[in-house]
Structure formats: structure tokens, C-alpha cells
Design an enzyme around this catalytic site. Structure first.
Site, PDB file in Angstrom:
ATOM      1  N   GLU A  38       0.483  19.064 -39.792  1.00 27.50           N
ATOM      2  CA  GLU A  38      -0.068  18.632 -41.084  1.00 27.50           C
ATOM      3  C   GLU A  38       0.059  19.800 -42.089  1.00 27.50           C
ATOM      4  O   GLU A  38      -0.174  20.960 -41.708  1.00 27.50           O
ATOM      5  CB  GLU A  38      -1.548  18.285 -40.850  1.00 27.50           C
ATOM      6  CG  GLU A  38      -2.338  17.908 -42.052  1.00 27.50           C
ATOM      7  CD  GLU A  38      -3.835  17.665 -41.703  1.00 27.50           C
ATOM      8  OE1 GLU A  38      -4.279  18.056 -40.589  1.00 27.50           O
ATOM      9  OE2 GLU A  38      -4.545  17.084 -42.531  1.00 27.50           O
ATOM     10  N   LYS A 107      -2.459  10.011 -45.483  1.00 31.95           N
ATOM     11  CA  LYS A 107      -3.644  10.136 -44.616  1.00 31.95           C
ATOM     12  C   LYS A 107      -4.793   9.274 -45.144  1.00 31.95           C
ATOM     13  O   LYS A 107      -5.245   9.448 -46.287  1.00 31.95           O
ATOM     14  CB  LYS A 107      -4.063  11.606 -44.531  1.00 31.95           C
ATOM     15  CG  LYS A 107      -5.178  11.885 -43.532  1.00 31.95           C
ATOM     16  CD  LYS A 107      -5.398  13.396 -43.376  1.00 31.95           C
ATOM     17  CE  LYS A 107      -6.397  13.710 -42.269  1.00 31.95           C
ATOM     18  NZ  LYS A 107      -6.580  15.169 -42.075  1.00 31.95           N
ATOM     19  N   CYS A 140      -3.874  14.024 -37.943  1.00 33.82           N
ATOM     20  CA  CYS A 140      -5.008  14.781 -37.407  1.00 33.82           C
ATOM     21  C   CYS A 140      -6.266  13.953 -37.130  1.00 33.82           C
ATOM     22  O   CYS A 140      -6.375  13.330 -36.086  1.00 33.82           O
ATOM     23  CB  CYS A 140      -5.303  15.962 -38.327  1.00 33.82           C
ATOM     24  SG  CYS A 140      -6.265  17.239 -37.470  1.00 33.82           S
TER      25      CYS A 140
HETATM   26  C1  ACM Z   1      -8.071  17.470 -39.797  1.00 33.99           C
HETATM   27  O1  ACM Z   1      -8.026  16.250 -39.979  1.00 33.99           O
HETATM   28  N1  ACM Z   1      -7.196  18.277 -40.352  1.00 33.99           N
HETATM   29  C2  ACM Z   1      -9.091  18.068 -38.901  1.00 33.99           C
END
Ligand code: ACM
Length: 261
Positions: A38, A107, A140
Site C-alpha cells: 500500500e 480503498k 490492508c
Molecule cells: C492499514 O489499513 N494500513 C492498517
């Protein structure tokens, strides 16, 4: 086919050298699909929205040009996380292939201070049918929302590409469960290092990993190393949801009994 996770140690704000580090790691490895962390090009621990804006790029910006150039040269596919500048700022992942840009994921489940800086994703969970197999992306924190992996699995993905910046110790183990309950492969690419900025101190735990539909950890990197970890897999294995002669994981779902909203 060979899939690979790339574990890097980005320096906050140093986009050029962070991209060069990742490209040189991939240059020296042999895989059909690479997954990068990420926000691998910028670093993660933003102090304010001005920094996010300053380090954002359009989906075809300089990071894309470097990554897609490599995908063309090596005739491979690469998933990577970056700050996307579009109508708003998104924490996104792109999929590049030998012919250029294939897809984008924004995201949806923003973690902690990301909520101050990014708009939540608005594209759902797209699936990409590559010659290698069906690939979906999640980023993530989505590991805490089983609905994310399930949504991808119900659309038939063989592999979840999972760019991450993991900070909690239980994160890698959570992906074993996501793979088992969906019978899919997952490639989680994390970063290492520490970012202590603006009063927020984050240490990233490495442990990038590739997990099979049977929950086997096919590769797991160390907490402090950078590099590439590759495994040879048969992605088609993920299409078989049959557990025994009586149980098929997906056909056995009792959707009328669930209360999920
Ligand atoms: C995250 O979602 N970077 C912990």
C-alpha cells in the site's frame, strides 16, 4: 504461474527513490504477478491533507509510467498502492500489465487517520480476468471485513492481491482465515520500517506472505528484510470449493438465514 510479494522500506515523501527501490527488486526476480505494498511510493504516515495532495498522482502519473514500463519489459502484471488524485484523493491500488493500465481499486475501509485525508472508495470490488486467472484487489485493513474477501470470492477470483501497510501483529494470521473461508489465494505485500511523524509513531511489521486456498502459508517474509518472495502456484485450485462429497463451501451458504445488514 509464479506470484511474488515485494517487501520494501520506503522513505516518506521520496517517491523517485522509493519507486526505484521497488523496480530494482522486481528487475532481479522472475514472476508473472508482483504485488507491492500500500502507498509504496509515498510512505503512509501523512501529517496533513496538504502532504497527501502534494504526493498524489493521477492513475497514469509518474509512478504508473515506471511500473508499467517494467511490466512491459518483463511481460508481467504488477499491483501497487499509491495516492490517487481524481475528483477526490483516494488510497488506491492499480493493476498494470504488459499492455498498460488494466484496473484500479479504491480503498473502501479507511484505517485510523486515513479517515482525515482520503475519500472512501466508490468503485466496489472489481475483478480482472487475466490470462493467469481472475484477480481482485483489497487494501490492508480490509482483512478485518470478511465481506471484502467474500465479495471478491463470490465473483470468482482465484487470487486476492492485498497491498498493505500492516502495523498490528495479528494481521498476517487474519489472512489465513480469509483464504480458508473463501478457498482463494492471497498475496499480502507489506512494508518494513518506522515512520514517526506529527506525533504518530508507526512501525510496520513486514511478514509479507502468500497464502493458499487451504490456508497454507506458502511464503512469509521476515519482519525486517526487504526483497521479493516468489512461489509457483496453480491458481485454478481456487475454483474448487468442494470440501467433501457433502459440503461445497459456496453452494452450502444459507443466505436466507444470515443477517448481514
Ligand atoms: C492499514 O489499513 N494500513 C492498517
Amino acid at each position: 504461474m509464479r506470484i511474488a510479494v515485494v517487501q520494501t522500506n520506503p522513505v516518506f515523501g521520496q517517491v523517485g527513490s522509493n519507486v526505484r527501490e521497488a523496480v530494482s527488486l522486481m528487475e532481479g526476480a522472475n514472476a508473472d504477478l508482483f504485488v507491492l505494498p500500500e502507498l509504496f511510493n509515498t510512505g503512509y504516515n501523512f501529517v496533513n491533507k496538504e502532504e497527501v495532495e502534494h504526493l498524489s498522482e493521477s492513475v497514469t502519473g509518474e509512478t504508473f509510467r515506471a511500473i508499467s514500463g517494467l511490466a512491459k519489459r518483463k511481460s508481467c502484471y504488477i499491483v501497487y498502492g499509491f495516492v490517487e488524485k481524481a475528483d477526490r484523493l483516494y488510497n488506491s491500488a492499480a493493476l498494470a500489465g504488459p499492455g498498460g493500465l488494466i484496473g484500479l481499486y479504491r480503498k473502501i475501509h479507511l484505517y485510523y487517520r486515513e479517515n482525515l485525508f482520503f475519500a472512501a472508495g466508490n468503485m466496489g470490488f472489481p475483478v480482472f480476468d487475466l490470462p493467469l486467472g481472475k484477480i481482485g484487489m483489497m487494501i490492508c485493513f480490509h482483512r478485518m471485513y470478511p465481506e471484502s474477501a467474500r465479495t471478491l470470492a463470490l465473483q470468482g477470483v482465484d487470487l486476492i492481491a492485498h497491498p498493505s501497510n500492516l502495523v498490528m501483529p495479528y494481521c498476517p494470521d487474519a489472512m489465513v482465515t480469509r483464504c480458508l473461508e473463501n478457498r482463494v489465494f492471497a498475496a499480502t505485500a507489506n512494508r518494513i520500517g518506522r515512520e514517526n511523524r506529527g506525533g504518530t509513531d508507526l512501525t510496520y511489521i513486514g511478514k509479507s506472505e502468500i497464502v493458499s486456498p487451504r490456508g497454507e502459508i506458502l511464503a512469509r517474509m521476515k519482519e525486517e528484510e526487504t526483497g521479493v518472495s516468489c512461489v509457483e502456484v496453480d491458481l485454478a485450485m481456487a475454483q474448487n470449493k468442494r470440501i467433501n462429497e457433502y459440503n461445497d463451501l459456496f453452494l452450502g451458504r444459507k443466505t436466507e438465514q444470515y443477517r448481514l445488514s
